[in-house]
Design a protein around this motif. Structure first.
Motif, PDB file in Angstrom:
ATOM      1  N   GLY A  45       0.811  -1.218   0.000  1.00  0.00           N
ATOM      2  CA  GLY A  45       0.000   0.000   0.000  1.00  0.00           C
ATOM      3  C   GLY A  45       0.839   1.261   0.000  1.00  0.00           C
ATOM      4  O   GLY A  45       0.444   2.280  -0.572  1.00  0.00           O
TER       5      GLY A  45
ATOM      6  N   TRP B  10      -4.071  -0.573  -5.154  1.00  0.00           N
ATOM      7  CA  TRP B  10      -5.293  -0.737  -4.364  1.00  0.00           C
ATOM      8  C   TRP B  10      -6.468  -0.117  -5.112  1.00  0.00           C
ATOM      9  O   TRP B  10      -7.554  -0.652  -5.133  1.00  0.00           O
ATOM     10  CB  TRP B  10      -5.129  -0.125  -2.977  1.00  0.00           C
ATOM     11  CG  TRP B  10      -4.249  -0.930  -2.050  1.00  0.00           C
ATOM     12  CD1 TRP B  10      -3.389  -1.943  -2.406  1.00  0.00           C
ATOM     13  CD2 TRP B  10      -4.160  -0.807  -0.641  1.00  0.00           C
ATOM     14  NE1 TRP B  10      -2.761  -2.424  -1.292  1.00  0.00           N
ATOM     15  CE2 TRP B  10      -3.211  -1.756  -0.199  1.00  0.00           C
ATOM     16  CE3 TRP B  10      -4.772   0.022   0.284  1.00  0.00           C
ATOM     17  CZ2 TRP B  10      -2.879  -1.899   1.141  1.00  0.00           C
ATOM     18  CZ3 TRP B  10      -4.429  -0.119   1.622  1.00  0.00           C
ATOM     19  CH2 TRP B  10      -3.497  -1.081   2.038  1.00  0.00           C
TER      20      TRP B  10
ATOM     21  N   THR C 201      -5.438   5.416   1.788  1.00  0.00           N
ATOM     22  CA  THR C 201      -4.606   4.244   1.486  1.00  0.00           C
ATOM     23  C   THR C 201      -3.315   4.235   2.298  1.00  0.00           C
ATOM     24  O   THR C 201      -2.961   3.225   2.903  1.00  0.00           O
ATOM     25  CB  THR C 201      -4.280   4.178  -0.019  1.00  0.00           C
ATOM     26  OG1 THR C 201      -5.501   4.102  -0.743  1.00  0.00           O
ATOM     27  CG2 THR C 201      -3.436   2.964  -0.342  1.00  0.00           C
TER      28      THR C 201
END
Length: 135
Positions: free
Chosen positions: A26, A33, A108
């Motif tokens: 991430g 993502w 994120t």
């Protein structure tokens, strides 16, 4: 950390390592993502293909580890139940989970850092913990 089961320690290590790796992904490539959520939004088949292994992993964890004796065991057990429920929802009614996933894309990097920190804590708890039976 003391726990009642060696299995708890090994599962904490494995789950923690998974969370660390996902967190690194991430941070390094947050656009993946976004792409994953876009793919899930477009492809019901992919949602089912994802839902089945999530459900299976959750079911396996629940079957082998439903231990509620100490904090680490409880955390590992809750993760198993969460995976089982998430997999079931992906198979039955994926819309709400996909909406939550899309919303969470705004954070994120935060999710990635939290995942890495929690993963590190779980991994270290499993790695340094002891399995004892106190009477």
């Amino acid at each position: 950390m003391d726990t009642i089961s060696v299995l708890t320690l090994r599962l904490a290590e494995a789950i923690g390592l998974y969370m660390i790796v996902i967190g690194i992904g991430g941070l390094v490539a947050p656009q993946r993502w976004r792409a994953m959520m876009d793919d899930l939004q477009r492809s019901p088949g992919l949602v089912i293909a994802l839902g089945f292994p999530v459900f299976a992993v959750g079911a396996a964890l629940v079957l082998i580890h439903s231990i509620w004796t100490d904090p680490l065991a409880i955390i590992v057990s809750l993760i198993g139940y969460a995976a089982l429920i998430e997999g079931a929802l992906l198979l039955a009614v994926p819309g709400p989970l996909i909406r939550i996933g899309l919303w969470s894309l705004h954070f994120t990097r935060v999710w990635a850092i939290v995942s890495m920190l929690l993963g590190l804590a779980l991994f270290l708890a499993g790695l340094t913990g002891r399995a004892t039976i106190s009477v």
